[in-house]
Design an enzyme around this catalytic site. Structure first.
Site, mmCIF file in Angstrom:
data_model
loop_
_atom_site.group_PDB
_atom_site.id
_atom_site.type_symbol
_atom_site.label_atom_id
_atom_site.label_comp_id
_atom_site.label_asym_id
_atom_site.label_seq_id
_atom_site.Cartn_x
_atom_site.Cartn_y
_atom_site.Cartn_z
ATOM 1 N N LEU A 1 31.782 16.576 -34.652
ATOM 2 C CA LEU A 1 31.204 16.611 -36.017
ATOM 3 C C LEU A 1 31.553 17.974 -36.587
ATOM 4 O O LEU A 1 31.282 18.999 -35.957
ATOM 5 C CB LEU A 1 29.687 16.397 -35.964
ATOM 6 N N VAL B 1 32.528 20.368 -40.402
ATOM 7 C CA VAL B 1 32.561 20.501 -41.865
ATOM 8 C C VAL B 1 33.645 21.527 -42.222
ATOM 9 O O VAL B 1 33.807 22.544 -41.522
ATOM 10 C CB VAL B 1 31.167 20.970 -42.376
ATOM 11 N N GLY C 1 27.365 25.193 -45.018
ATOM 12 C CA GLY C 1 26.150 25.751 -45.597
ATOM 13 C C GLY C 1 25.759 25.119 -46.928
ATOM 14 O O GLY C 1 24.889 25.636 -47.627
ATOM 15 N N GLY D 1 24.996 21.634 -47.137
ATOM 16 C CA GLY D 1 24.323 20.342 -46.918
ATOM 17 C C GLY D 1 25.232 19.223 -46.454
ATOM 18 O O GLY D 1 24.778 18.098 -46.263
ATOM 19 N N ASP E 1 27.523 17.191 -27.422
ATOM 20 C CA ASP E 1 27.849 18.451 -26.758
ATOM 21 C C ASP E 1 28.049 19.475 -27.862
ATOM 22 O O ASP E 1 29.083 19.482 -28.525
ATOM 23 C CB ASP E 1 29.125 18.313 -25.913
ATOM 24 N N TYR F 1 21.682 21.494 -34.465
ATOM 25 C CA TYR F 1 21.097 20.302 -33.840
ATOM 26 C C TYR F 1 19.608 20.503 -33.531
ATOM 27 O O TYR F 1 18.799 19.595 -33.695
ATOM 28 C CB TYR F 1 21.898 19.913 -32.595
#
Ligand SMILES: CC(C)(COP(=O)(O)OP(=O)(O)OC[C@H]1O[C@@H](n2cnc3c(N)ncnc32)[C@H](O)[C@@H]1OP(=O)(O)O)[C@@H](O)C(=O)NCCC(=O)NCCS
Length: 169
Positions: free
Chosen positions: A94, A96, A102, A104, A132, A141
């Site tokens: 996962l 971005v 930062g 959203g 992981d 997380y």
């Protein structure tokens, strides 16, 4: 968040978009550009990509199934589980776009993971979501309620029933 849409990696026509993605972690960039399509074709990992209105990649995640040893689950989360390996869904990746972190997008991607997990858990047994984490994403997380598996430094989990209750009430 209606500016974002989630598509399967199969729908990405311009492969250069995948090559240009940069989240700041080379392994996660390389996975998207070199392995995500192949793993999807093999059926061993499903990758979904978030696009904006200009079709730029904002982020992505990859899902696969997994099993977690009974002993790795903290006692307070075991409930009445049998002492067998427990079925789980793994957030295999996962990430971005580093320019957009930062804002959203990670939260939105995680909400899309949760929606998919709830759907899948209606048709097969799933007890946990696992991931992981990296040193840099542990706190992300934890912020969303993930806990550490027993004796694991960076392996996190959340019980799917907890997610369902949060989403469906
Ligand atoms: C970790 C990552 C996915 C977070 O995505 P993001 O878009 O930057 O995060 P968001 O803006 O959605 O943040 C969501 C919330 O998490 C909180 N948070 C806690 N720890 C955080 C952390 N380490 N990074 C980002 N957000 C964090 C934020 O404060 C924010 O809370 P708020 O909504 O109350 O302000 C992103 O920074 C990233 O891709 N990092 C590099 C790749 C990586 O480490 N991936 C994880 C490996 S599986």
């Amino acid at each position: 968040m209606s500016d974002y849409r989630l598509v399967s990696i199969k729908e990405i026509q311009r492969k250069s978009l995948l090559k240009n993605f940069d989240c700041g972690i080379e392994k996660l960039n390389e996975f998207l550009s070199r392995y995500a399509i192949r793993n999807d074709e093999l059926g061993i990992g499903r990758t979904f990509v978030a696009l904006n209105n200009s079709n730029h990649i904002l982020g992505y995640f990859t899902l696969a199934t997994a099993q977690v040893a009974y002993q790795e689950i903290p006692d307070e989360c075991k409930g009445k589980l049998p002492k067998y390996p427990i079925p789980a869904l793994r957030i295999a990746r996962l990430a971005v776009n580093k320019e957009l972190q930062g804002n959203g997008i990670g939260k939105w991607l995680l909400s899309q993971v949760f929606i998919k997990v709830v759907q899948v858990s209606d048709i097969t047994g799933l007890y946990l979501i696992i991931v992981d984490a990296k040193e840099t994403s542990k706190s992300f997380y934890e912020y969303y309620g993930f806990q550490r598996l027993v004796d694991e430094e960076l392996s996190y989990f959340v019980v799917i029933d907890t997610v369902k209750k949060a989403i469906l009430g």
